[in-house]
Each structure stands twice: as structure tokens, then as C-alpha cells.
Design a protein around this motif. Structure first.
Motif, PDB file in Angstrom:
ATOM      1  N   UNK A  12       0.863  -1.175   0.000  1.00 46.46           N
ATOM      2  CA  UNK A  12       0.000   0.000   0.000  1.00 46.46           C
ATOM      3  C   UNK A  12       0.900   1.225   0.000  1.00 46.46           C
ATOM      4  N   UNK A  13       1.037   1.812  -1.169  1.00 44.34           N
ATOM      5  CA  UNK A  13       1.795   3.043  -1.290  1.00 44.34           C
ATOM      6  C   UNK A  13       3.208   2.906  -0.694  1.00 44.34           C
ATOM      7  N   UNK A  14       3.868   1.815  -1.053  1.00 44.03           N
ATOM      8  CA  UNK A  14       5.256   1.636  -0.593  1.00 44.03           C
ATOM      9  C   UNK A  14       5.384   0.869   0.709  1.00 44.03           C
ATOM     10  N   UNK A  15       4.261   0.722   1.443  1.00 46.04           N
ATOM     11  CA  UNK A  15       4.333  -0.092   2.658  1.00 46.04           C
ATOM     12  C   UNK A  15       4.165  -1.556   2.275  1.00 46.04           C
ATOM     13  N   UNK A  16       5.012  -2.421   2.817  1.00 47.29           N
ATOM     14  CA  UNK A  16       4.968  -3.838   2.470  1.00 47.29           C
ATOM     15  C   UNK A  16       4.312  -4.656   3.571  1.00 47.29           C
TER      16      UNK A  16
END
Ligand code: 5AD
Ligand code: SF4
Length: 438
Positions: A208-212
Motif C-alpha cells: 500500500x503506497x510503498x508499505x509492504x
């Protein structure tokens, strides 16, 4: 015209995501005023189906036949809805072949109550759309679940392994938003969950938007009341260092990793379009074990993929020997309509497939028994999930996802400290270390 159903029953086949979807369909219908019932009493039976192998698909049709026959003997004709991946793959063909009332795909089941109402009014009720807006926002809040709950965080697949129907039945890979997942996890804990398994066909690709996935796991680790986290299924190519590190650092993340390899032959892996080879898979497992030495490894295997030679199969057996899986699933290759492998030459004869599957399962069974034996003497927590077969016996799971029998006055949902005292091939016996206070 049929009268609108007052009672319903959902029967799920196949993977854990189908179990999750089945629960959510049941919640939807309950919110719509229907009451859950046994299949033999229900006005509406939802068959939540699996398309992964031919046998699973054919089961739907035999189930529909049996359901009709049994109900007919009682003078009943329940409404039948086909949901899940067969519904998505076969759509109107199911109506033509089995005259069912409702067909609904995995991305459209939030419309199930409306489809049931349409069918009751005598209208065609088929929805296999894959709308860009996700179904999740239209589902009711989770209210009652067992101690171990599933939570879909990602769905679909963009990998296109050549044998697999999933990219066609579940659609393109999507990740649910971080906040929606945390909110659902909180509701699950309020509803009774102590363990949550995050689900996705490629769960470790969640983003989510760069969060893994590791960021999500670290956030969920802080949820009060949540004791355990698991995730499944992962793809070797999406196994990032952040997630491996989480296995060393996040207390609630259980020491278990399901990482399918499918074959030990790099040549077959290439034909499967797996985008990893034998050696880099093994190196990846070395990194995982370096982070979490006691991790229990699990996998999926397919024997008899088109063109698989004795030498290829020997590579699979040697990979199994090298890894020492704690448990694993293994299947005979089943050609699926519309997949690239279904058109490949050099089919493996059925007798050869049978023999390979037997040899592979013997090797995997041997390793599972060895892993269980090596656990004897360990102390760990067991999350009690249900009653055992014997009086006074309860059944739960160890951190390594082993089934553990525990005697004593324990309730479902208890976390019991045990010493693992004896091992069988597929389960263990645990002895509670501290007697429960009266
Ligand atoms: N035939 C046999 N097994 C299959 N799987 C997926 N597609 C097929 C097929 N066509 C297996 C893979 C996958 C698991 C869910 O099912 O091993 O990881
Ligand atoms: Fe199927 Fe491959 Fe996607 Fe797994 S990664 S769901 S096996 S296409």
C-alpha cells in the motif's frame, strides 16, 4: 417463482480464501434477515467452489445432484447458488448444465442477497463481474469468529504460472488498503480472534503506497488482544528482506512459512513460468532460516507437469531431502482449460504420475514425522481451537502449526503452555505445564 429463502447454508471447498469468503457471505445473508441452517434444512444452499484442479470442479456437479436428490426425498427443492472460482470460470454454462438459481463470482458476492431476491422473483441471477471498486466496503462488520481467523489482505494474481487458473478466476492482483485491514483485524479481535492469518494468493506482494507486508505485520503486532499472526500464500520472488527480518523481530509473527516451490527442477520451473530456479529458492530458505532458525517450512508441489522426466522428478525429491519440510501439499498435475500448460505436449502418463506422487508423499510424510519427533521436549504455547475426539481432550496449534492434543480443563481460545511430550506422524501430544486455576 420460488418463495424468498428464510434459511441458508454455505458450503466452501478449496483454499482458505474460500473459507473467508464463505464466512463473509454468511454474514451478508444474516444481515439480510436469513438464518443459518444445516444443508439438509436450508431454503438456500450456497456452494462456494474451487476450480484449481479438474476433480474439484467436477465435485460441484456431483454435489448439486446429491443435494437435489436428498431434498427431493423430503419433498423440498432448495434454491441453489454457485459461488467461487467455478462460478467465475464457467458462468452461464453452470446454469445450462445444472439449472442452478444463482451464479456469483468471487469479486461479486456482495451482490448475493440481491441475486437471491432476483432468483426468487423468477429472474436470471448471474454476476461474474470484476468491478474495479472492491466488494470489501459493501460487507458487514465481523461479529463472531473462532480463535483463529482469516483476513484477506490481497487477492488475485499477476504471476501467470502456466498451469494455474487463479489469474483468470480471481483476477488481477489487488492489495486492500492498510487502514481497512487494521480496522477489520480490530473487529476480528473484538469478535473473538486471538490469531489472524493474513490471506492472499500472493500475500507477500501486498503493498500500500510503498508499505509492504512486514509494515502491516508490525502494525498488527501492536493490536491489544491479538496473540498470533500468520500469512499465506507467499511467492518466492516477492519474499523481501523486510519480511524475513520480521520473522526475527516481531514477537507475534509465528515461525512458519508456506513457500511453494512446485518442482525441484529448474527446467520444469521455467516451463511453469515460476520466475525462480531451484538454487535461488534454496538460497532464499537459507536466509529465512538464518533469521529464524526454528522456522517450520511448508510448500506445494505438482508432479507430472508436461515434459517432467525421471531426472526432473529426482530433482524434486532431492530438493525435498535438502529442505526438510515440516509439512507440505502435493498434487498431480491437472490440465486446466485456458491455461498455457493445457496446450503443452509430452503429457506424463497417469501411472507415472501416480507413482511419482506416492514417492513424493512418502518423502514428505517422512520429513513431517521427523520434524514432529524433533519437537518433542520443546515447551510452547498451544492455541486451543476445538474439542478432541476423546473426553477431556482439546485440540490446538503449536507456533509451528502442528496439531497438538492437550488433556484438561481448557476452553476454546485459551493459550496453554505445554511441553510437547509425544509425536505422531501428523500431530503431537502436549502436557499442560501449569494447572489451570479453578
Ligand atoms: N494442477 C495441479 N495442481 C495445481 N495447483 C495449481 N494449479 C494446479 C494444477 N493445474 C497447485 C499448486 C498451487 C496449489 C494451490 O495448487 O501447487 O500452489
Ligand atoms: Fe497460481 Fe502461480 Fe499465482 Fe500461485 S503464483 S496463484 S500458482 S499463478
Amino acid at each position: 417463482m420460488k418463495s424468498p429463502p428464510k434459511t441458508f447454508h454455505v458450503k466452501s471447498f478449496g483454499c482458505q480464501m474460500n473459507v473467508y469468503d464463505g464466512e463473509r457471505m454468511a454474514e451478508l445473508m444474516a444481515a439480510d434477515g436469513m438464518v443459518a441452517a444445516e444443508a439438509s434444512d436450508a431454503d438456500l444452499v450456497v456452494l462456494n467452489t474451487c476450480h484449481i484442479r479438474e476433480k474439484a470442479t467436477e465435485k460441484v456437479y456431483s454435489d448439486i445432484g446429491r443435494l437435489r436428490k436428498d431434498a427431493g426425498k423430503q419433498g423440498r427443492a432448495p434454491m441453489i447458488a454457485v459461488a467461487g472460482c467455478v462460478a467465475q470460470a464457467e458462468g452461464a454454462e453452470i446454469v445450462a448444465r445444472a439449472k442452478v438459481d444463482v451464479v456469483v463470482g468471487p469479486q461479486a458476492y456482495h451482490h448475493l442477497p440481491a441475486l437471491v431476491a432476483k432468483a426468487a422473483a423468477g429472474e436470471a441471477a448471474l454476476d461474474t463481474d470484476m468491478p474495479p471498486a472492491s466488494k470489501f466496503g459493501a460487507l458487514p462488520k465481523r461479529r463472531r469468529v473462532g480463535p483463529s481467523a482469516f483476513l484477506t489482505v490481497a487477492e488475485g494474481c499477476d504471476k501467470f504460472c502456466t498451469y494455474c487458473v487463479v489469474p483468470y478466476t480471481r483476477g488481477a492482483e489487488i492489495s486492500r488498503p492498510f487502514d481497512a485491514i487494521v480496522e477489520e483485524a480490530r473487529a476480528l479481535v473484538e469478535a473473538g480472534a486471538r490469531e489472524i492469518t493474513l490471506l492472499g494468493q500472493n500475500v507477500n506482494a501486498w503493498d500500500d503506497d510503498g508499505r509492504g507486508l512486514h509494515d502491516l505485520i508490525r502494525a498488527l503486532d501492536r493490536l491489544p488482544g491479538l496473540a498470533r499472526l500468520r500469512y499465506t500464500t507467499s511467492h518466492p520472488n516477492d519474499m523481501r528482506q523486510g519480511l524475513i527480518d520480521a520473522h526475527a523481530q516481531v514477537p507475534s509473527l509465528m515461525p512458519f512459512l508456506h513457500l511453494p516451490v512446485q518442482s525441484g527442477s529448474t527446467r520444469i520451473l521455467k516451463a511453469m513460468n515460476r520466475s525462480h530456479g531451484r538454487d535461488n529458492y534454496l538460497r532464499l530458505l537459507d536466509r529465512v532460516r538464518a533469521a529464524r532458525p526454528d522456522i517450520a517450512l511448508s510448500g506445494d508441489f505438482i508432479v507430472g507437469f508436461p515434459g517432467e522426466t525421471d531426472a526432473d522428478f529426482a530433482d524434486t525429491l532431492s530438493l525435498v531431502d535438502q529442505v526438510g519440510y515440516a509439512q507440505a501439499f502435493s498434487f498431480k498435475y491437472s490440465p486446466r482449460p485456458g491455461t498455457p500448460a493445457a496446450a503443452m505436449a509430452d503429457e506424463v502418463p497417469a501411472a507415472v504420475m501416480d507413482e511419482r506422487l506416492q514417492r513424493l508423499q512418502a518423502a514428505l510424510g517422512r520429513d513431517q514425522a521427523a520434524f514432529n519427533r524433533a519437537s518433542v521436549g520443546r515447551c510452547c504455547e498451544v492455541l486451543i481451537e476445538r474439542q478432541g475426539k476423546l473426553p477431556g481432550q482439546m485440540l490446538g496449534k503449536s507456533p509451528w502449526l502442528q496439531s497438538v492434543h492437550v488433556m484438561g480443563d481448557h476452553a476454546i481460545g485459551d493459550m496453554v503452555e505445554v511441553e510437547l511430550a509425544a509425536a505422531g506422524p501428523v500431530s503431537l501430544t502436549g502436557v499442560a505445564r501449569i494447572a489451570k486455576a479453578a
